[in-house]
Design a protein around this motif. Structure first.
Motif, PDB file in Angstrom:
ATOM      1  N   THR A 164       0.823  -1.213   0.000  1.00 36.14           N
ATOM      2  CA  THR A 164       0.000   0.000   0.000  1.00 36.14           C
ATOM      3  C   THR A 164       0.854   1.259   0.000  1.00 36.14           C
ATOM      4  O   THR A 164       0.555   2.225  -0.712  1.00 36.14           O
ATOM      5  N   ALA A 165       1.928   1.250   0.773  1.00 31.45           N
ATOM      6  CA  ALA A 165       2.799   2.431   0.835  1.00 31.45           C
ATOM      7  C   ALA A 165       3.386   2.748  -0.538  1.00 31.45           C
ATOM      8  O   ALA A 165       3.473   3.913  -0.942  1.00 31.45           O
ATOM      9  N   VAL A 166       3.757   1.712  -1.280  1.00 27.39           N
ATOM     10  CA  VAL A 166       4.324   1.913  -2.619  1.00 27.39           C
ATOM     11  C   VAL A 166       3.229   2.385  -3.574  1.00 27.39           C
ATOM     12  O   VAL A 166       3.455   3.279  -4.394  1.00 27.39           O
ATOM     13  N   ALA A 167       2.040   1.807  -3.453  1.00 28.01           N
ATOM     14  CA  ALA A 167       0.922   2.242  -4.300  1.00 28.01           C
ATOM     15  C   ALA A 167       0.645   3.723  -4.076  1.00 28.01           C
ATOM     16  O   ALA A 167       0.412   4.473  -5.031  1.00 28.01           O
ATOM     17  N   ASN A 168       0.700   4.159  -2.822  1.00 33.38           N
ATOM     18  CA  ASN A 168       0.499   5.577  -2.516  1.00 33.38           C
ATOM     19  C   ASN A 168       1.576   6.440  -3.145  1.00 33.38           C
ATOM     20  O   ASN A 168       1.302   7.542  -3.640  1.00 33.38           O
ATOM     21  N   LEU A 169       2.809   5.955  -3.134  1.00 34.75           N
ATOM     22  CA  LEU A 169       3.904   6.694  -3.766  1.00 34.75           C
ATOM     23  C   LEU A 169       3.689   6.788  -5.276  1.00 34.75           C
ATOM     24  O   LEU A 169       3.922   7.843  -5.876  1.00 34.75           O
ATOM     25  N   LEU A 170       3.248   5.691  -5.877  1.00 35.36           N
ATOM     26  CA  LEU A 170       3.000   5.684  -7.319  1.00 35.36           C
ATOM     27  C   LEU A 170       1.883   6.663  -7.686  1.00 35.36           C
ATOM     28  O   LEU A 170       2.004   7.421  -8.651  1.00 35.36           O
ATOM     29  N   VAL A 171       0.820   6.663  -6.907  1.00 31.12           N
ATOM     30  CA  VAL A 171      -0.288   7.583  -7.171  1.00 31.12           C
ATOM     31  C   VAL A 171       0.192   9.027  -7.053  1.00 31.12           C
ATOM     32  O   VAL A 171      -0.087   9.857  -7.926  1.00 31.12           O
ATOM     33  N   ALA A 172       0.921   9.331  -6.006  1.00 33.41           N
ATOM     34  CA  ALA A 172       1.432  10.695  -5.825  1.00 33.41           C
ATOM     35  C   ALA A 172       2.345  11.091  -6.987  1.00 33.41           C
ATOM     36  O   ALA A 172       2.261  12.207  -7.502  1.00 33.41           O
ATOM     37  N   TYR A 173       3.193  10.166  -7.406  1.00 37.65           N
ATOM     38  CA  TYR A 173       4.115  10.450  -8.508  1.00 37.65           C
ATOM     39  C   TYR A 173       3.338  10.768  -9.793  1.00 37.65           C
ATOM     40  O   TYR A 173       3.593  11.776 -10.453  1.00 37.65           O
ATOM     41  N   ARG A 225       9.466  11.013  -3.809  1.00 43.60           N
ATOM     42  CA  ARG A 225      10.138  10.637  -5.056  1.00 43.60           C
ATOM     43  C   ARG A 225      11.395   9.828  -4.772  1.00 43.60           C
ATOM     44  O   ARG A 225      11.693   8.863  -5.475  1.00 43.60           O
ATOM     45  N   LEU A 226      12.123  10.198  -3.731  1.00 44.75           N
ATOM     46  CA  LEU A 226      13.320   9.439  -3.354  1.00 44.75           C
ATOM     47  C   LEU A 226      12.959   8.043  -2.865  1.00 44.75           C
ATOM     48  O   LEU A 226      13.641   7.066  -3.198  1.00 44.75           O
ATOM     49  N   GLN A 227      11.885   7.935  -2.091  1.00 47.36           N
ATOM     50  CA  GLN A 227      11.433   6.625  -1.610  1.00 47.36           C
ATOM     51  C   GLN A 227      11.017   5.744  -2.783  1.00 47.36           C
ATOM     52  O   GLN A 227      11.340   4.554  -2.834  1.00 47.36           O
ATOM     53  N   LEU A 228      10.301   6.328  -3.731  1.00 45.25           N
ATOM     54  CA  LEU A 228       9.869   5.578  -4.901  1.00 45.25           C
ATOM     55  C   LEU A 228      11.063   5.136  -5.724  1.00 45.25           C
ATOM     56  O   LEU A 228      11.150   3.982  -6.156  1.00 45.25           O
ATOM     57  N   ASP A 229      12.014   6.020  -5.913  1.00 47.01           N
ATOM     58  CA  ASP A 229      13.229   5.689  -6.668  1.00 47.01           C
ATOM     59  C   ASP A 229      13.980   4.543  -5.997  1.00 47.01           C
ATOM     60  O   ASP A 229      14.455   3.623  -6.677  1.00 47.01           O
ATOM     61  N   GLU A 230      14.068   4.583  -4.686  1.00 44.36           N
ATOM     62  CA  GLU A 230      14.748   3.519  -3.943  1.00 44.36           C
ATOM     63  C   GLU A 230      14.026   2.185  -4.156  1.00 44.36           C
ATOM     64  O   GLU A 230      14.654   1.158  -4.394  1.00 44.36           O
ATOM     65  N   TRP A 231      12.694   2.211  -4.096  1.00 41.69           N
ATOM     66  CA  TRP A 231      11.915   0.990  -4.292  1.00 41.69           C
ATOM     67  C   TRP A 231      12.087   0.463  -5.716  1.00 41.69           C
ATOM     68  O   TRP A 231      12.270  -0.736  -5.925  1.00 41.69           O
ATOM     69  N   ILE A 232      12.036   1.354  -6.708  1.00 38.35           N
ATOM     70  CA  ILE A 232      12.185   0.954  -8.108  1.00 38.35           C
ATOM     71  C   ILE A 232      13.534   0.275  -8.338  1.00 38.35           C
ATOM     72  O   ILE A 232      13.623  -0.742  -9.035  1.00 38.35           O
ATOM     73  N   CYS A 233      14.576   0.807  -7.727  1.00 39.97           N
ATOM     74  CA  CYS A 233      15.931   0.301  -7.960  1.00 39.97           C
ATOM     75  C   CYS A 233      16.257  -0.981  -7.186  1.00 39.97           C
ATOM     76  O   CYS A 233      17.310  -1.572  -7.409  1.00 39.97           O
ATOM     77  N   LYS A 234      15.362  -1.419  -6.303  1.00 37.21           N
ATOM     78  CA  LYS A 234      15.629  -2.618  -5.505  1.00 37.21           C
ATOM     79  C   LYS A 234      15.750  -3.879  -6.348  1.00 37.21           C
ATOM     80  O   LYS A 234      16.584  -4.735  -6.062  1.00 37.21           O
ATOM     81  N   ASN A 235      14.886  -4.011  -7.351  1.00 36.33           N
ATOM     82  CA  ASN A 235      14.955  -5.224  -8.179  1.00 36.33           C
ATOM     83  C   ASN A 235      14.226  -5.016  -9.506  1.00 36.33           C
ATOM     84  O   ASN A 235      13.517  -4.024  -9.697  1.00 36.33           O
ATOM     85  N   ASP A 236      14.411  -5.966 -10.402  1.00 36.50           N
ATOM     86  CA  ASP A 236      13.816  -5.867 -11.735  1.00 36.50           C
ATOM     87  C   ASP A 236      12.289  -5.916 -11.702  1.00 36.50           C
ATOM     88  O   ASP A 236      11.629  -5.287 -12.531  1.00 36.50           O
ATOM     89  N   SER A 237      11.734  -6.649 -10.758  1.00 34.61           N
ATOM     90  CA  SER A 237      10.287  -6.749 -10.655  1.00 34.61           C
ATOM     91  C   SER A 237       9.682  -5.385 -10.325  1.00 34.61           C
ATOM     92  O   SER A 237       8.665  -4.991 -10.905  1.00 34.61           O
ATOM     93  N   ASN A 238      10.294  -4.663  -9.400  1.00 36.30           N
ATOM     94  CA  ASN A 238       9.812  -3.328  -9.048  1.00 36.30           C
ATOM     95  C   ASN A 238       9.920  -2.393 -10.246  1.00 36.30           C
ATOM     96  O   ASN A 238       9.019  -1.588 -10.493  1.00 36.30           O
TER      97      ASN A 238
END
Length: 76
Positions: A10-19, A29-42
């Protein structure tokens, strides 16, 4: 290409919606970038969201009545 997950936290979904609504703070945006860079699936989830957000908006005649009703509501 990796399999997309069935859900995202849910926290990531909220970040995506805000973005995608252009309301994300710098910290979000930094939190989302960190999540995106964690793995290929993200990264795949983000790319899918991005591709979806770039699709043209099409008129849906089934929803036209709903929109007309909403437009007639005045908040003042």
């Amino acid at each position: 290409m990796s399999q997309l997950p069935a859900t995202v936290p849910t926290a990531v979904a909220n970040l995506l919606v805000a973005y995608f609504c252009h309301t994300a703070t710098e910290e979000q945006r930094l939190q989302l970038d960190e999540w995106i860079c964690k793995n290929d699936s993200n990264m795949a989830v983000f790319e899918t969201c991005l591709e979806t957000s770039l699709l043209p908006v099409t008129f849906d005649p089934d929803r036209a009545e709903e929109l007309e009703e909403l437009q007639s509501i005045h908040l003042n």
